[in-house]
Design a protein around this motif. Sequence first.
Motif, PDB file in Angstrom:
ATOM      1  N   LEU A  78       6.150  -2.367  -4.240  1.00 54.27           N
ATOM      2  CA  LEU A  78       5.351  -3.479  -4.206  1.00 54.27           C
ATOM      3  C   LEU A  78       4.241  -3.179  -2.997  1.00 54.27           C
ATOM      4  O   LEU A  78       3.964  -4.134  -2.219  1.00 54.27           O
ATOM      5  CB  LEU A  78       5.682  -4.723  -4.281  1.00 54.27           C
ATOM      6  N   ASN A  79       3.731  -2.004  -2.731  1.00 49.29           N
ATOM      7  CA  ASN A  79       2.913  -1.633  -1.373  1.00 49.29           C
ATOM      8  C   ASN A  79       1.468  -2.194  -1.849  1.00 49.29           C
ATOM      9  O   ASN A  79       0.591  -1.588  -0.817  1.00 49.29           O
ATOM     10  CB  ASN A  79       3.424  -0.672  -0.941  1.00 49.29           C
ATOM     11  N   TYR A  80       1.045  -2.270  -2.912  1.00 49.04           N
ATOM     12  CA  TYR A  80      -0.447  -2.233  -3.239  1.00 49.04           C
ATOM     13  C   TYR A  80      -0.743  -3.716  -3.547  1.00 49.04           C
ATOM     14  O   TYR A  80       0.059  -4.452  -4.463  1.00 49.04           O
ATOM     15  CB  TYR A  80      -0.882  -1.293  -4.101  1.00 49.04           C
ATOM     16  N   SER A  81      -1.551  -4.612  -2.838  1.00 48.91           N
ATOM     17  CA  SER A  81      -1.927  -5.791  -3.447  1.00 48.91           C
ATOM     18  C   SER A  81      -2.143  -6.066  -4.751  1.00 48.91           C
ATOM     19  O   SER A  81      -1.964  -6.919  -5.506  1.00 48.91           O
ATOM     20  CB  SER A  81      -2.819  -6.454  -2.356  1.00 48.91           C
ATOM     21  N   HIS A  94       7.921  -7.912   4.498  1.00 49.29           N
ATOM     22  CA  HIS A  94       8.200  -6.697   5.106  1.00 49.29           C
ATOM     23  C   HIS A  94       8.219  -5.602   3.952  1.00 49.29           C
ATOM     24  O   HIS A  94       8.281  -6.043   2.773  1.00 49.29           O
ATOM     25  CB  HIS A  94       9.621  -6.804   5.707  1.00 49.29           C
ATOM     26  N   PRO A  95       7.927  -4.344   4.099  1.00 48.38           N
ATOM     27  CA  PRO A  95       8.166  -3.364   3.421  1.00 48.38           C
ATOM     28  C   PRO A  95       9.396  -3.127   2.473  1.00 48.38           C
ATOM     29  O   PRO A  95      10.499  -3.471   2.999  1.00 48.38           O
ATOM     30  CB  PRO A  95       8.077  -1.844   4.216  1.00 48.38           C
ATOM     31  N   ILE A  96       9.363  -3.164   1.363  1.00 45.64           N
ATOM     32  CA  ILE A  96      10.364  -3.148   0.363  1.00 45.64           C
ATOM     33  C   ILE A  96      10.974  -1.719   0.317  1.00 45.64           C
ATOM     34  O   ILE A  96      10.136  -1.000   0.124  1.00 45.64           O
ATOM     35  CB  ILE A  96      10.099  -3.608  -1.254  1.00 45.64           C
ATOM     36  N   LEU A  97      12.110  -1.573   0.644  1.00 46.00           N
ATOM     37  CA  LEU A  97      12.627  -0.092   0.821  1.00 46.00           C
ATOM     38  C   LEU A  97      13.684  -0.038  -0.507  1.00 46.00           C
ATOM     39  O   LEU A  97      14.496  -0.701  -0.704  1.00 46.00           O
ATOM     40  CB  LEU A  97      13.244   0.051   2.206  1.00 46.00           C
ATOM     41  N   LYS A 215      -5.779  -0.323  -0.346  1.00 42.08           N
ATOM     42  CA  LYS A 215      -5.111  -1.391  -0.789  1.00 42.08           C
ATOM     43  C   LYS A 215      -3.705  -1.493  -0.473  1.00 42.08           C
ATOM     44  O   LYS A 215      -3.196  -2.329  -0.784  1.00 42.08           O
ATOM     45  CB  LYS A 215      -5.364  -1.399  -2.227  1.00 42.08           C
ATOM     46  N   MET A 216      -3.387  -0.549   0.533  1.00 43.26           N
ATOM     47  CA  MET A 216      -1.824  -0.802   0.788  1.00 43.26           C
ATOM     48  C   MET A 216      -1.623  -1.964   1.398  1.00 43.26           C
ATOM     49  O   MET A 216      -2.395  -2.254   2.412  1.00 43.26           O
ATOM     50  CB  MET A 216      -1.459   0.429   1.503  1.00 43.26           C
ATOM     51  N   ILE A 217      -0.642  -2.742   1.369  1.00 43.10           N
ATOM     52  CA  ILE A 217      -0.199  -3.878   2.321  1.00 43.10           C
ATOM     53  C   ILE A 217       0.271  -3.320   3.450  1.00 43.10           C
ATOM     54  O   ILE A 217      -0.130  -4.105   4.648  1.00 43.10           O
ATOM     55  CB  ILE A 217       0.994  -4.574   1.348  1.00 43.10           C
ATOM     56  N   PHE A 218       1.177  -2.423   3.484  1.00 40.89           N
ATOM     57  CA  PHE A 218       1.435  -1.878   4.792  1.00 40.89           C
ATOM     58  C   PHE A 218       1.135  -0.461   4.870  1.00 40.89           C
ATOM     59  O   PHE A 218       1.251   0.346   3.652  1.00 40.89           O
ATOM     60  CB  PHE A 218       3.095  -1.878   4.728  1.00 40.89           C
ATOM     61  N   SER A 219       0.331  -0.113   5.917  1.00 40.65           N
ATOM     62  CA  SER A 219      -0.216   1.169   5.955  1.00 40.65           C
ATOM     63  C   SER A 219       0.794   2.189   6.188  1.00 40.65           C
ATOM     64  O   SER A 219       1.920   1.815   6.685  1.00 40.65           O
ATOM     65  CB  SER A 219      -1.107   1.354   7.319  1.00 40.65           C
ATOM     66  N   ALA A 240       7.536   8.062  -0.208  1.00 43.36           N
ATOM     67  CA  ALA A 240       6.607   7.592  -1.237  1.00 43.36           C
ATOM     68  C   ALA A 240       6.227   6.003  -0.994  1.00 43.36           C
ATOM     69  O   ALA A 240       7.002   5.192  -0.876  1.00 43.36           O
ATOM     70  CB  ALA A 240       7.437   7.441  -2.596  1.00 43.36           C
ATOM     71  N   THR A 241       4.834   5.926  -0.740  1.00 42.80           N
ATOM     72  CA  THR A 241       4.454   4.757  -0.326  1.00 42.80           C
ATOM     73  C   THR A 241       3.870   3.785  -1.070  1.00 42.80           C
ATOM     74  O   THR A 241       3.217   2.710  -0.622  1.00 42.80           O
ATOM     75  CB  THR A 241       3.339   5.225   0.925  1.00 42.80           C
ATOM     76  N   GLY A 242       4.384   3.777  -2.296  1.00 43.86           N
ATOM     77  CA  GLY A 242       3.822   2.749  -3.406  1.00 43.86           C
ATOM     78  C   GLY A 242       2.634   3.196  -4.101  1.00 43.86           C
ATOM     79  O   GLY A 242       2.057   4.125  -3.844  1.00 43.86           O
ATOM     80  N   THR A 243       2.710   2.394  -5.212  1.00 50.24           N
ATOM     81  CA  THR A 243       1.634   2.675  -6.303  1.00 50.24           C
ATOM     82  C   THR A 243       0.602   1.586  -6.616  1.00 50.24           C
ATOM     83  O   THR A 243       1.008   0.473  -6.594  1.00 50.24           O
ATOM     84  CB  THR A 243       2.573   2.969  -7.624  1.00 50.24           C
ATOM     85  N   PRO A 244      -0.673   2.288  -6.989  1.00 51.87           N
ATOM     86  CA  PRO A 244      -1.731   0.910  -7.441  1.00 51.87           C
ATOM     87  C   PRO A 244      -1.531   0.698  -8.545  1.00 51.87           C
ATOM     88  O   PRO A 244      -0.531   0.948  -9.340  1.00 51.87           O
ATOM     89  CB  PRO A 244      -3.017   2.204  -7.452  1.00 51.87           C
ATOM     90  N   PRO A 245      -2.462  -0.101  -9.157  1.00 53.10           N
ATOM     91  CA  PRO A 245      -2.095  -0.927 -10.422  1.00 53.10           C
ATOM     92  C   PRO A 245      -2.409  -0.077 -11.626  1.00 53.10           C
ATOM     93  O   PRO A 245      -2.927   1.357 -11.395  1.00 53.10           O
ATOM     94  CB  PRO A 245      -2.998  -1.908 -10.456  1.00 53.10           C
ATOM     95  N   GLY A 246      -1.838  -0.353 -12.930  1.00 52.88           N
ATOM     96  CA  GLY A 246      -1.956   0.473 -13.987  1.00 52.88           C
ATOM     97  C   GLY A 246      -0.677   1.190 -14.458  1.00 52.88           C
ATOM     98  O   GLY A 246      -0.540   1.814 -15.486  1.00 52.88           O
ATOM     99  N   VAL A 247       0.513   0.657 -13.884  1.00 47.17           N
ATOM    100  CA  VAL A 247       1.764   1.197 -14.300  1.00 47.17           C
ATOM    101  C   VAL A 247       1.860   0.650 -16.022  1.00 47.17           C
ATOM    102  O   VAL A 247       1.318  -0.235 -16.360  1.00 47.17           O
ATOM    103  CB  VAL A 247       2.850   0.882 -13.458  1.00 47.17           C
ATOM    104  N   GLY A 248       2.973   1.395 -16.537  1.00 49.97           N
ATOM    105  CA  GLY A 248       3.095   0.917 -17.979  1.00 49.97           C
ATOM    106  C   GLY A 248       3.597  -0.584 -18.074  1.00 49.97           C
ATOM    107  O   GLY A 248       3.220  -1.319 -19.198  1.00 49.97           O
ATOM    108  N   MET A 249       4.577  -0.814 -17.356  1.00 48.40           N
ATOM    109  CA  MET A 249       5.104  -2.125 -17.362  1.00 48.40           C
ATOM    110  C   MET A 249       4.250  -3.279 -16.903  1.00 48.40           C
ATOM    111  O   MET A 249       4.496  -4.385 -17.323  1.00 48.40           O
ATOM    112  CB  MET A 249       6.048  -2.399 -16.240  1.00 48.40           C
ATOM    113  N   GLY A 250       2.894  -3.210 -16.318  1.00 45.10           N
ATOM    114  CA  GLY A 250       1.877  -3.856 -16.086  1.00 45.10           C
ATOM    115  C   GLY A 250       0.823  -4.066 -17.269  1.00 45.10           C
ATOM    116  O   GLY A 250      -0.171  -4.587 -16.761  1.00 45.10           O
TER     117      GLY A 250
END
Length: 282
Positions: A78-81, A94-97, A215-219, A240-250
């Motif tokens: 969840l690192n992209y707003s 905080h960053p989710i790990l 668009k990363m929440i945490f750089s 791996a630093t997170g993903t932008p929108p458009g995943v299947g579940m979304g």
Amino acid sequence: MKLFRYRTADGVKPGLMDESGVARDLSIHVGDVTPETLNPSVLAGIRALDASALPELSGEIDYAPCIGSVGKFLCIGLNYSDHAEEVGATAPEHPILFMKANSCIVGPNDEIRIPRGSTKTDWEVELGVVIGTAAKYVTVESALDHVAGYCVVNDVSERDFQMQLTGQWTKGKSCDTFGPIGPWLVTADEVADPQALALSCDVNGQRMQTGNTDKMIFSVAEVISHLSQLMTLHPGDVIATGTPPGVGMGQKPNAIFLRDGDVIELEIQGLGRQRQSVRADD
């Protein structure tokens, strides 16, 4: 530099993509692209080579994972707003790990296998960060000094395993073949700003993800600094630093998940492309 690893009948060998986009064999100078290769002095030696004098590779390249002997495979959720918004999650404080098992790592164009019992296998294009020098208690200002390079990661995820099997996200993130990385390890000197890279993912020729690392929440620097307060980051660790929108579940109105025969194509600006066929395990 763009370093890579490729498969031959004699095993995996290291390669280098020269400035003209010609793939060349590097095995006369280094045995492989591993944590030891990421030592700044070793990279400097490779950089000083006359790339045009290296043997040219002909034919289609069978890319292996761009870094061998990966230490830790660390992932930020969840690192992209805009991604957090699409899945109805609150931006984290905080960053989710979470972790992916190293046994999930495959090459950028290797087949993705849908595991038995899976109904919700999903895609996630992500910027991968490869650590080059040990990082412990580093500041945000100095964090990027510890980066050897960047690569494309597909953080393949099984959402039912991830959310419903009781426990950590790792269960849905670590299935065999769920960690394609590469094709190249692009050294940090070629990436002027890791917070200004366009990302995309297509499934069966349809654009599903479009985003930018701005668009990363945490750089990247903030992620490295944060993790280094908790553990030492070692050469060869991948983040791996997170993903932008458009995943299947979304997807709206109904989620879309991978099926046997699907094709995924991912790209990050300057870091190359991946292409994976999807097959269901028997």
